[in-house]
Design a protein around this motif. Structure first.
Motif, short mmCIF file in Angstrom:
data_model
loop_
_atom_site.label_atom_id
_atom_site.label_comp_id
_atom_site.label_asym_id
_atom_site.label_seq_id
_atom_site.Cartn_x
_atom_site.Cartn_y
_atom_site.Cartn_z
N ALA A 45 0.84 -1.21 0.00
CA ALA A 45 0.00 0.00 0.00
C ALA A 45 0.88 1.26 0.00
N TYR A 46 1.92 1.24 0.81
CA TYR A 46 2.84 2.38 0.89
C TYR A 46 3.52 2.62 -0.47
N LEU A 47 4.03 1.55 -1.07
CA LEU A 47 4.72 1.68 -2.36
C LEU A 47 3.78 2.15 -3.46
N GLN A 48 2.57 1.60 -3.48
CA GLN A 48 1.59 1.97 -4.51
C GLN A 48 1.25 3.45 -4.40
N ASP A 49 1.20 3.95 -3.16
CA ASP A 49 0.92 5.35 -2.91
C ASP A 49 2.09 6.23 -3.36
N GLU A 69 3.73 -0.73 -11.20
CA GLU A 69 2.93 -1.89 -10.85
C GLU A 69 3.85 -2.81 -10.05
N PHE A 70 3.42 -3.17 -8.83
CA PHE A 70 4.26 -4.00 -7.97
C PHE A 70 3.76 -5.43 -7.91
N ALA A 71 4.71 -6.36 -7.94
CA ALA A 71 4.40 -7.79 -7.83
C ALA A 71 5.29 -8.38 -6.74
N LEU A 72 4.90 -9.54 -6.22
CA LEU A 72 5.71 -10.22 -5.21
C LEU A 72 6.50 -11.35 -5.85
N ILE A 73 7.68 -11.60 -5.32
CA ILE A 73 8.49 -12.75 -5.74
C ILE A 73 8.64 -13.62 -4.51
N MET A 74 8.33 -14.91 -4.64
CA MET A 74 8.49 -15.81 -3.49
C MET A 74 8.83 -17.22 -3.93
N GLY A 75 9.44 -17.96 -3.01
CA GLY A 75 9.74 -19.36 -3.25
C GLY A 75 8.47 -20.19 -3.17
N GLU A 76 8.46 -21.30 -3.88
CA GLU A 76 7.28 -22.16 -3.95
C GLU A 76 6.82 -22.61 -2.55
N ASP A 77 7.77 -22.81 -1.64
CA ASP A 77 7.41 -23.24 -0.28
C ASP A 77 6.60 -22.17 0.46
#
Length: 192
Positions: free
Chosen positions: A89-93, A99-107
């Motif tokens: 929310a902070y970054l979007q503001d 456009e922000f996306a998340l990167i995560m490991g499959e676990d």
């Protein structure tokens, strides 16, 4: 611009982190990957965790030669304890055109449904998932979700914990770290 957020303590950042982040920047539709260094939780006593700015310095040194990879101290400025939804929310503001996306490991995807406001995250953001060492696909409730993208990134069996223990034991870990990070750790005598 589409930015992937790669969260972690990066204690220390190692070549596995760089390989995954660079793969995401080069082989997905992300324009940049930001390494979001998570601040030390003041309520958790963790002697092995370096100071926030020392870890940020390592990420800065590791990424300085990569135009698509950036260090981020954005969470240092947010109230603790913090949740990913608040950071987004902070970054979007702050960066309305990004456009922000998340990167995560499959676990991590396995427990994603336990994250605060995970449904709101998925409503507004894409999630890029990289495989973990198990080699077997982990079944989750998000398998066919349109906002979840499985990226066939190289599998790296390397952890910051392993590196810290190896340094303490006097082992040579130089090949596991970006050169500038290794020099910094060596110069500062970290983890010994």
């Amino acid at each position: 611009m589409k930015v992937g957020l790669y969260f972690g303590s990066f204690n220390p950042i190692h070549v596995g982190h760089l390989v995954i982040a660079n793969h995401m920047a080069e082989y997905s539709d992300l324009d940049q990957v930001w390494f979001v260094v998570t601040p030390h939780n003041p309520f958790k006593k963790k002697n092995s965790l370096l100071d926030d700015y020392q870890r940020l310095e390592m990420v800065y040194r590791a990424t300085k030669d990569y135009t698509k990879l950036k260090p981020s101290d954005i969470e240092f400025k947010l109230p603790q304890p913090n949740y990913t939804i608040n950071t987004l929310a902070y970054l979007q503001d702050k960066y309305a055109n990004f456009e922000f996306a998340l990167i995560m490991g499959e676990d991590n995807l396995k427990s994603f449904h336990k994250w605060k406001n995970y449904d709101v995250i998925l409503e507004n953001h894409h999630v890029y998932v990289y495989p973990r060492i198990s080699g077997n696909h982990i079944e989750t409730q998000f398998d066919n979700h349109t906002k979840i993208h499985h990226i066939d990134a190289p599998v790296m069996e390397l952890s910051s914990t392993f590196i810290r223990k190896a340094i303490k034991a006097g082992k040579n870990v130089k090949p596991m770290l970006p050169e500038f990070v290794w020099e910094y750790l060596d110069e500062m005598n970290f983890y010994k």
